[in-house]
Design an enzyme around this catalytic site. Structure first.
Site, PDB file in Angstrom:
ATOM      1  N   GLU A  60       0.692  -1.765  -0.394  1.00  0.00           N
ATOM      2  CA  GLU A  60      -0.051  -0.120   0.012  1.00  0.00           C
ATOM      3  C   GLU A  60       0.628   1.664   0.464  1.00  0.00           C
ATOM      4  O   GLU A  60       0.433   2.582  -0.855  1.00  0.00           O
ATOM      5  CB  GLU A  60      -1.112   0.097   1.791  1.00  0.00           C
ATOM      6  CG  GLU A  60      -2.237  -1.052   1.161  1.00  0.00           C
ATOM      7  CD  GLU A  60      -1.283  -2.317   1.441  1.00  0.00           C
ATOM      8  OE1 GLU A  60      -2.089  -3.593   1.629  1.00  0.00           O
ATOM      9  OE2 GLU A  60      -0.025  -2.772   2.708  1.00  0.00           O
ATOM     10  N   PRO A 271      11.273 -13.587  -2.080  1.00  0.00           N
ATOM     11  CA  PRO A 271      10.055 -13.345  -0.497  1.00  0.00           C
ATOM     12  C   PRO A 271       9.263 -12.674  -0.701  1.00  0.00           C
ATOM     13  O   PRO A 271      10.321 -10.890  -0.751  1.00  0.00           O
ATOM     14  CB  PRO A 271      10.575 -14.250   1.024  1.00  0.00           C
ATOM     15  CG  PRO A 271      12.144 -14.774   0.358  1.00  0.00           C
ATOM     16  CD  PRO A 271      12.439 -13.926  -1.280  1.00  0.00           C
ATOM     17  N   ARG A 272       8.173 -12.851  -0.301  1.00  0.00           N
ATOM     18  CA  ARG A 272       7.403 -10.760  -0.202  1.00  0.00           C
ATOM     19  C   ARG A 272       7.923 -10.235   1.568  1.00  0.00           C
ATOM     20  O   ARG A 272       7.685  -9.300   1.681  1.00  0.00           O
ATOM     21  CB  ARG A 272       5.850 -11.713   0.637  1.00  0.00           C
ATOM     22  CG  ARG A 272       4.944 -11.291   0.979  1.00  0.00           C
ATOM     23  CD  ARG A 272       4.961  -9.467  -0.395  1.00  0.00           C
ATOM     24  NE  ARG A 272       3.465  -8.914  -0.040  1.00  0.00           N
ATOM     25  CZ  ARG A 272       3.610  -7.579  -1.389  1.00  0.00           C
ATOM     26  NH1 ARG A 272       4.051  -7.516  -1.962  1.00  0.00           N
ATOM     27  NH2 ARG A 272       2.376  -6.912  -0.668  1.00  0.00           N
ATOM     28  N   GLY A 313      12.684  -2.434  -1.387  1.00  0.00           N
ATOM     29  CA  GLY A 313      12.683  -1.423  -2.368  1.00  0.00           C
ATOM     30  C   GLY A 313      13.393  -1.667  -3.402  1.00  0.00           C
ATOM     31  O   GLY A 313      13.293  -0.783  -4.016  1.00  0.00           O
ATOM     32  N   ASN A 338       0.751  -7.578  -6.390  1.00  0.00           N
ATOM     33  CA  ASN A 338       0.620  -6.952  -7.944  1.00  0.00           C
ATOM     34  C   ASN A 338       0.608  -6.931  -9.609  1.00  0.00           C
ATOM     35  O   ASN A 338       2.013  -7.096  -9.207  1.00  0.00           O
ATOM     36  CB  ASN A 338       0.822  -5.340  -7.175  1.00  0.00           C
ATOM     37  CG  ASN A 338       0.562  -4.410  -8.537  1.00  0.00           C
ATOM     38  OD1 ASN A 338       0.471  -4.296  -9.082  1.00  0.00           O
ATOM     39  ND2 ASN A 338       1.019  -2.694  -8.423  1.00  0.00           N
ATOM     40  N   LEU A 340       0.915  -5.924 -11.868  1.00  0.00           N
ATOM     41  CA  LEU A 340       0.857  -4.501 -13.315  1.00  0.00           C
ATOM     42  C   LEU A 340       2.159  -4.011 -12.474  1.00  0.00           C
ATOM     43  O   LEU A 340       2.796  -3.212 -14.256  1.00  0.00           O
ATOM     44  CB  LEU A 340       0.103  -3.419 -12.103  1.00  0.00           C
ATOM     45  CG  LEU A 340      -1.635  -3.511 -13.232  1.00  0.00           C
ATOM     46  CD1 LEU A 340      -2.746  -2.260 -12.121  1.00  0.00           C
ATOM     47  CD2 LEU A 340      -2.332  -4.338 -13.956  1.00  0.00           C
TER      48      LEU A 340
END
Length: 424
Positions: A60, A271-272, A313, A338, A340
């Protein structure tokens, strides 16, 4: 359940909140820090009278960044307070806006009336903007009591989430009725908000601001230069990004299959969650893959089979390094991430079947031929191999993704126009 009962249960559940923080801190020590902020104690002095933006975590925060930069330019006299709930989100916010004196940051306090009130009295915003669907009844009620308009920006609400909110109508309906404006991504989601109690005149379909992602040309140049340094310009490179527990094994299995036909293939595995970086690295090594951690700054050699993206980042840059992108959170029932970002970088996009958080975006990409879905390691490996072996198909998918991006831009401007009507 009404707000009074919700608040009572929240107070009774504070020991469980403390336990959850402690458990998270075992894997991510940063959760031990700045605990006072989570109750609006010990907040640093802040400029008041500006705009408050809440972005719960990293995703977000990244989505909110173009909006925040546009707000900085449009309202040069106003400070902007950006809040989040996670240490990774906090670090991302600090990195994105380092050196910007009008950006101030802290954790958003828990949804307790007294904590929400202390926070609002400390910051005294003229407007609150909540990203996507991070709805907190007491925060919204405290804003309403102070006459602070609240916008839900880039709002999304899946059918499953709507059913969940609908079970607590006594809490949900008054909360949504207090919202000043809900800027929704699609008409289907707009109707779900109306059905749950949002005032129809306060709900507008603006589209997803994620389509307004702009790529810095320097990013692409830097990625091409690094691949040149790796002597990997012609080497097949694919990325599996934002993976969750239970997916890494499938991705590594797919990579092993792929190496049978493309022995020089390189996998970038990201990894997330940062608390999983070490365990995923250990998994790669245990399975016999020559692995380099991105954070080590070691060069990728011809012998390297896996580059572990264990930095924060850099996801867009890591996407730019690859030829093909698989977006995780989708082979397991997490709802996806995401799609996109790789599409904006002109990469053919792959995902698993679990995309309930991005149904409309996935449908747009799928119908345009920009997205291919897989179900397991075998189909993932086959899809990557097909795109490596058929570069024209990969190019066609990439071009289709860019066309979808271009055709759906403009949501950010519509969002800013709506916000402008509420800033006084």
């Amino acid at each position: 359940m009404n707000r009074t009962l919700y608040t009572l249960l929240f107070h009774l559940g504070l020991p469980l909140v403390a336990l959850r923080l402690w458990l998270r801190a075992r894997k991510a020590p940063a959760y031990r820090q700045r605990i006072g902020e989570r109750f609006a104690f010990g907040l640093a002095p802040m400029q008041t009278g500006g705009i408050w933006v809440h972005a719960v975590s990293v995703g977000e925060s990244i989505a909110a960044a173009p909006m925040i930069r546009a707000l900085l330019a449009r309202y040069p006299q106003l400070p902007i307070t950006v809040t989040c709930m996670t240490p990774t989100g906090s670090e991302r916010i600090k990195a994105m806006f380092a050196g910007e004196p009008r950006i101030q940051h802290c954790y958003l306090p828990y949804d307790l009336p007294w904590a929400a009130g202390r926070f609002l009295d400390h910051v005294r915003p003229v407007l609150g903007i909540i990203m996507e669907t991070e709805l907190w009844p007491n925060h919204i009620n405290q804003c309403a009591k102070r006459g602070i308009p609240v916008v839900l920006a880039n709002a999304r609400l899946s059918e499953r989430s709507a059913r969940g909110y609908g079970k607590f109508a006594g809490l949900t309906r008054p909360m949504l009725a207090q919202m000043s404006w809900i800027a929704v991504q699609t008409e289907a989601e707009a109707q779900r908000f109306r059905d749950l109690g949002a005032r129809p005149e306060c709900v507008a379909v603006t589209g997803s601001i994620k389509f307004d992602l702009s790529i810095d040309p320097q990013l692409l140049k830097d990625a091409a230069e690094l691949r040149g340094q790796w002597q990997a310009t012609q080497r097949p490179v694919w990325i599996a990004a934002s993976t969750h527990a239970g997916e890494d094994e499938s991705v590594l299995s797919a990579h092993r299959r792929l190496l049978a036909s493309h022995p020089d293939a390189l996998l970038i595995l990201v990894p997330r969650h940062p608390e999983r970086f070490a365990s995923v690295h250990d998994l790669c090594v245990q399975q016999g893959f020559a692995t380099v951690r991105r954070s080590s700054q070691q060069p990728v050699s011809a012998q390297t089979s896996v580059l572990l993206g264990d930095t924060m980042g850099e996801l867009l840059f890591l996407y730019a390094l690859a030829d093909i992108a698989f977006v995780g959170g989708s082979l397991v029932p997490n709802g996806g991430h995401n799609l996109l970002e790789p599409a904006a970088l002109a990469k053919p996009v792959l995902s698993g079947p679990h995309l309930f958080n991005f149904l409309e975006i996935a449908a747009l990409l799928r119908n345009a031929g920009a997205l291919a879905e897989v179900t397991d390691a075998a189909s993932l490996s086959a899809a990557v191999q097909r795109l490596f072996d058929q570069p024209q198909q990969a190019r066609t998918m990439a071009d289709a993704g860019l066309q979808v991006m271009n055709a759906n831009q403009g949501a950010l401007q519509r969002l800013l126009d709506g916000i402008g009507r509420l800033v006084k």
